[in-house]
Design an enzyme around this catalytic site. Structure first.
Site, PDB file in Angstrom:
ATOM      1  N   ARG A 136      -7.066   4.690 -22.189  1.00 29.13           N
ATOM      2  CA  ARG A 136      -6.923   2.980 -22.925  1.00 29.13           C
ATOM      3  C   ARG A 136      -6.348   2.976 -21.292  1.00 29.13           C
ATOM      4  O   ARG A 136      -6.334   2.391 -20.844  1.00 29.13           O
ATOM      5  CB  ARG A 136      -6.488   3.009 -24.095  1.00 29.13           C
TER       6      ARG A 136
ATOM      7  N   ARG B 297      -1.315   3.659 -27.899  1.00 30.36           N
ATOM      8  CA  ARG B 297       0.218   4.430 -28.909  1.00 30.36           C
ATOM      9  C   ARG B 297       0.622   5.086 -28.158  1.00 30.36           C
ATOM     10  O   ARG B 297       0.921   6.909 -28.696  1.00 30.36           O
ATOM     11  CB  ARG B 297       0.178   4.283 -30.271  1.00 30.36           C
TER      12      ARG B 297
ATOM     13  N   GLU C 281     -15.688   1.438 -25.948  1.00 27.37           N
ATOM     14  CA  GLU C 281     -15.378   2.282 -26.924  1.00 27.37           C
ATOM     15  C   GLU C 281     -16.369   0.955 -28.132  1.00 27.37           C
ATOM     16  O   GLU C 281     -15.258   0.163 -28.991  1.00 27.37           O
ATOM     17  CB  GLU C 281     -13.574   1.917 -27.728  1.00 27.37           C
TER      18      GLU C 281
ATOM     19  N   GLU D  24       0.793   4.143   1.829  1.00 28.80           N
ATOM     20  CA  GLU D  24       1.749   3.644   2.986  1.00 28.80           C
ATOM     21  C   GLU D  24       2.640   3.344   3.507  1.00 28.80           C
ATOM     22  O   GLU D  24       4.006   3.752   4.483  1.00 28.80           O
ATOM     23  CB  GLU D  24       0.387   3.996   4.046  1.00 28.80           C
TER      24      GLU D  24
ATOM     25  N   THR E 211     -18.371  -3.695 -34.286  1.00 26.08           N
ATOM     26  CA  THR E 211     -16.841  -2.628 -34.581  1.00 26.08           C
ATOM     27  C   THR E 211     -15.766  -2.834 -34.671  1.00 26.08           C
ATOM     28  O   THR E 211     -15.007  -2.803 -35.608  1.00 26.08           O
ATOM     29  CB  THR E 211     -16.392  -1.923 -33.594  1.00 26.08           C
TER      30      THR E 211
ATOM     31  N   HIS F 204       0.907  -0.949  -0.102  1.00 23.90           N
ATOM     32  CA  HIS F 204       0.132   0.432  -0.540  1.00 23.90           C
ATOM     33  C   HIS F 204       0.411   1.060   0.056  1.00 23.90           C
ATOM     34  O   HIS F 204       1.899   1.101   0.243  1.00 23.90           O
ATOM     35  CB  HIS F 204      -1.046  -0.030   1.000  1.00 23.90           C
TER      36      HIS F 204
END
Ligand SMILES: NC(=O)c1ccc[n+]([C@@H]2O[C@H](COP(=O)([O-])OP(=O)(O)OC[C@H]3O[C@@H](n4cnc5c(N)ncnc54)[C@H](OP(=O)(O)O)[C@@H]3O)[C@@H](O)[C@H]2O)c1
Length: 347
Positions: free
Chosen positions: A179, A202, A278, A50, A191, A48
């Site tokens: 992304r 990229r 997307e 801390e 798509t 963590h």
């Protein structure tokens, strides 16, 4: 001074999107006016924030103050409680910006019983950082951002399916950053077939998201570029029992019911904390009608595409009364050269 707390919050923001089901957290240890340790939680299962900061400070932490973007934990998870570490290092004071509403909140008492002063110092920026995280954890589904690139008349493609390029190159760079900030990116078969995309990031030192593909029918063309790109795993959700993969990078999950809720629950169980959608109008419209949406980001190009209502990013089967249509508030807007970026939240 709150500059140290602000610094801890900035560190947390920088690791937002890489901690999976854990919260992004930053921490700074200060003693005698000097920063002696700093840290951030880098990924689920790792130390963590801390602990990172205290490990760096070592003995120099004694008598100092630790600033943390989120209340320190008191439970044994994959790592021991942070409050124990703070007590062991002999700090004088703990300052944190947000209370963790998803965990037992007895940290203040444990620290105070050990003689440590505790200050909860609320901060708007940090509240915003954790709001969706808490919401997602309570529902056990990922935080969801839906991204749309479209013309002024809301078209993601022409009626003939042409969509490259509606928006400009600066938008593309901004989408790469999105992304990078999400564990996974989700799209549909429509798509993939129209655009043959890869969904990689990229930008310099960009993190590629896991790629999630939805296809109820399972009629996917496995020769498409995404399936040849080895950068990250591809998870396909389908209702088809015929679709199988021998490629170890590609995992096919066959669900009896590919409802959005079932898919999201499975993604969360597999460690996806932040999901970027997307997709084309079919899936975009579905997600915009769910109760799970956290953020909608629209990139508008100053163009009018026209044609029929096809490929308009939001459509519904029924006509909805104006009183019942989904409503949003604009939380941010800016120009990316000649394109407009709108960040919205559902009301
Ligand atoms: N400008 C932009 O931001 C943008 C972004 C992406 C796409 N596009 C454009 O959008 C067009 C494609 O639109 P589209 O609506 O066909 O794409 P899409 O929403 O990405 O994909 C639709 C497909 O997703 C699958 N699907 C839907 N719901 C599902 C569920 N609950 N479970 C499993 N699978 C599910 C179905 O595949 P099966 O039929 O196999 O069941 C469906 O045909 C293209 O012209 C593309 O260029 C534009």
């Amino acid at each position: 001074m709150s500059q140290y707390l602000n610094y801890a919050i900035e560190l947390a923001k920088m690791v937002d999107g890489q901690t999976g089901l854990n919260p992004p957290v930053g921490s700074v240890v200060v003693n005698n006016g000097r920063i002696v340790g700093l840290g951030a939680h880098l990924k689920k299962g790792d130390k963590h924030a801390e602990v990172q900061a205290l490990d760096m400070a070592q003995n120099a932490a004694k008598g100092g103050t630790i600033y943390i973007s989120l209340e320190p934990c008191t439970h044994y998870g994959s790592t021991p409680p942070c409050v124990n570490k703070i007590i062991e290092h002999g700090l004088k004071k703990v300052v944190y910006a947000v209370k963790d509403t998803t965990l037992p909140s007895n940290g203040d008492r444990i620290l105070e019983d050990a003689g440590i002063e505790v200050e909860y110092r609320p901060n708007n920026d940090a509240e915003l950082l954790y709001r969706d995280f808490f919401d997602a954890k309570n529902k056990a589904i990922p935080q969801i951002t839906v991204k749309v690139s479209c013309s002024l008349d809301g078209k993601q493609a022409t009626d003939l399916g042409e969509s490259q390029w509606i928006t400009n190159k600066t938008v593309k760079q901004d989408v790469f950053k999105l992304r990078h900030q999400h564990d996974a990116v989700l799209t549909g078969r429509g798509t993939l077939e129209a655009d043959n995309p890869q969904y990689t990031t990229r930008i310099e030192n960009g993190k590629h998201p896991i790629r999630v593909v939805l296809s109820k029918t399972g009629q996917i063309d496995m020769s498409l570029d995404i399936f040849q790109d080895p950068s990250t795993p591809i998870w396909i959700y389908t209702e088809s029992k015929q679709l199988v993969s021998n490629n170890e990078q590609i995992t096919v999950t066959t669900l009896h019911d590919c409802s959005i809720k079932n898919i999201l629950t499975d993604l969360y169980d597999r460690g996806v904390g932040r999901l970027l959608v997307e997709a084309g109008p079919t899936l975009t419209s579905m997600f915009l009608q769910t109760e799970f949406l956290n953020e909608l980001i629209i990139y508008y190009a100053p163009k009018l595409i026209g044609g029929s209502g096809r490929n308009q990013f939001f459509h519904t089967e029924q006509v909805v009364n104006l009183d019942n249509v989904p409503q949003f508030e604009v939380v941010n807007s800016n120009m990316l050269e000649q394109n407009i970026k709108l960040v919205l939240r559902k009301k």
